[in-house]
Design a protein around this motif. Structure first.
Motif: not given
Length: 508
Positions: A155, A201, A203, A220-223, A499
């Motif tokens: 994250d 995913t 995750d 969740d990997a995105r959030t 990132r």
């Protein structure tokens, strides 16, 4: 964004507080193995750029290896009872790019460490073999978060884990400590130091062990938010450190290695081996990740896992590969008599269990006759049938070291290849596999390890080409410090590192 500072000299930062040692290497008068040799504490934070390289760092390696060390900042209150698991966390970052290497170390400044820094001495006692606590100042945390077990990026955060508290977040370039991380409110007290990243995913799959309750999580990997949780009551306060994941199952092993907070409160050993709590032996617990159904399977013996290679499914069977140990912790009959390191932690061997989900039966076999620890795979094989697994060997049970070689086990052909450290190098760390960009084969990448040099008493990074594992390492990178022998670490490629640096710069 660049994460390698401009070339410069080695820069060290002494503690500059009461109780600081006179030099960076601190040896207290004790014969305790966990305070000597490769475990000897190192008390300076260090930056170093353009490190010397023997051989060459491959140009296709770009990113950072983050490792945690177990490194007591102050003399333990009971040096005879001090255990390796209790050292303070110091993160080492090795930044590799364009064939060059830079290095940085920093303490994980937890709330409990701040208390001990203020006091100028160790305040908290040991939890493994027991000990005598000091007087806690007002508003001090009741228990110590040593933040010493694992470190990695998720994250866009560099997170440092310890199973007795929340993870701590650090800047991935400066290694400044920001504070605890609760996955945006998804966890409340603690979580395991061992997480898995779903290669499909992205995750995070992980769990928390609190008393007899194991709680499964998926973030969740995105959030970065926890999007799935499920609690399992296993009946005993098992010290559950690691687990495995196949395509459809999470695999937990329940063994009589217990974490007894009631005994810790009495100054007694808190990690206890008590076979009486599981009269039918150890058990494998399968959580079906699709339905959250839980099934229990008797293993047929009383043993415990140390760490897992992997798990995968073959027809009706869930195949589980790990390192198995016959006992872990102080025997319940010897709580008043500390045991030696090799009594407490006898040799572990590569082992395989096969759980038939149709019949519920379990079969098992030993995979290798080479004793070892810290098994790892190419993480892209998570949940699949891997061919290769890597681990550090523990063949000699030496008086001063924990490990003594680096091994690769071939699951297809059933053989184990061992390579020795060049020159005076020994006591390798857990291996970390770094895949080449665009890799098409499982062994297409590099194996990174930290070793201890007996002659210099400092550490070196070794890089082996996984495809020619028994050849000389392609690179040796001598470090200007000793990284006290620790537990786990992870690789972050350049994109993930950049990132995380950008996100941390905003937070800073």
């Amino acid at each position: 964004m660049s994460t390698l500072p401009p070339p410069g000299v080695v820069i060290t930062s002494p503690m500059n507080i009461a109780g600081a040692p006179e030099g960076p290497s601190q040896q207290w008068p004790t014969e305790n193995k966990f305070l000597n040799g490769p475990f000897t504490p190192w008390h300076e934070e260090t930056q170093a750029y353009d490190l010397p390289v023997i051989g060459h760092i491959p140009e296709d390696i770009a990113g950072a290896l983050f490792r945690i060390s177990s490194n007591p900042r102050f003399r333990p209150r009971n040096t005879d009872r001090y255990h390796w698991w209790e050292g303070d966390g110091m993160v080492a970052g090795l930044y590799l790019r364009d064939g060059k290497a830079a290095f940085r170390t920093s303490w994980v400044l937890t709330d409990s460490m701040k208390i001990e820094v203020e006091q100028g001495e160790a305040v908290y006692s040991g939890f493994v073999n027991g000990g005598t606590p000091g007087r806690l100042p007002k508003n001090a945390p009741l228990a110590k978060n040593v933040a010493n077990t694992n470190v990695g990026i998720f994250d866009d955060h560099l997170l440092v884990y310890f199973e007795g508290g929340l993870p701590y977040r650090m800047h991935p370039r400066t290694l400044e400590t920001f504070g605890t991380h609760d996955f945006h409110g998804g966890i409340d007290t603690l979580c395991t130091a061992h997480y898995k990243i779903d290669p499909v995913t992205g995750d995070m799959l992980f769990f928390a062990a609190t008393g007899p309750v194991i709680t499964w999580y998926r973030a969740d990997a995105r959030t970065g938010h926890v999007i799935e949780s499920h609690a399992i009551d296993v009946g005993v306060p098992v010290l559950m450190h690691d687990f495995a994941v196949s395509e459809n199952y999470a695999v937990f092993l329940v063994a009589p290695n217990l974490f007894r907070t009631d005994l810790i409160a009495q100054g007694l050993p808190g990690v206890v081996w008590d076979e009486s709590v599981l009269p039918h032996g150890s058990q494998i617990v399968l959580l079906d990740r699709r339905t959250l159904k839980v099934t229990w399977h008797e293993m047929g013996d009383t043993s415990a896992p140390t760490h897992f290679f992997n798990a995968h499914e073959a027809g009706d069977e869930v195949v589980v590969d790990c390192h198995r140990i016959t006992r872990l912790g102080t025997p319940a009959s010897r709580l008043g008599t500390p045991v030696t390191s090799h009594e407490w932690f006898p040799p572990a061997y590569s082992w395989q269990w096969r759980v038939n989900t149709a019949t519920g039966k379990v079969s098992n076999r030993r995979l290798s006759g080479i004793a070892g620890e810290f098994p790892k795979i190419n993480d892209n094989m998570l949940g699949k049938a891997q061919r290769y697994g890597y681990f550090a060997t523990t063949r000699s049970l030496a008086a001063d070291t924990m490990t003594d070689g680096l091994a690769r086990h071939d699951f297809r052909h059933g053989n184990t290849l061992v390579v020795e450290g060049p020159g005076a190098l020994t006591n390798p760390s857990e291996p970390v596999f770094v895949a080449r960009p665009g890799a098409e084969h499982e062994e297409d990448g590099y194996v990174l390890t930290l070793w201890w040099n007996r002659d210099t008493e400092l550490s070196e990074l070794l890089i082996h080409d996984a495809a020619s594992f028994d050849s000389e390492p392609v690179a040796r990178v001598p470090l200007p410090v000793r990284v006290p022998f620790g537990f786990h670490g992870n690789w972050a490629d350049q994109a993930a590192l950049d990132r995380a640096v950008a996100a941390a710069d905003v937070d800073a």
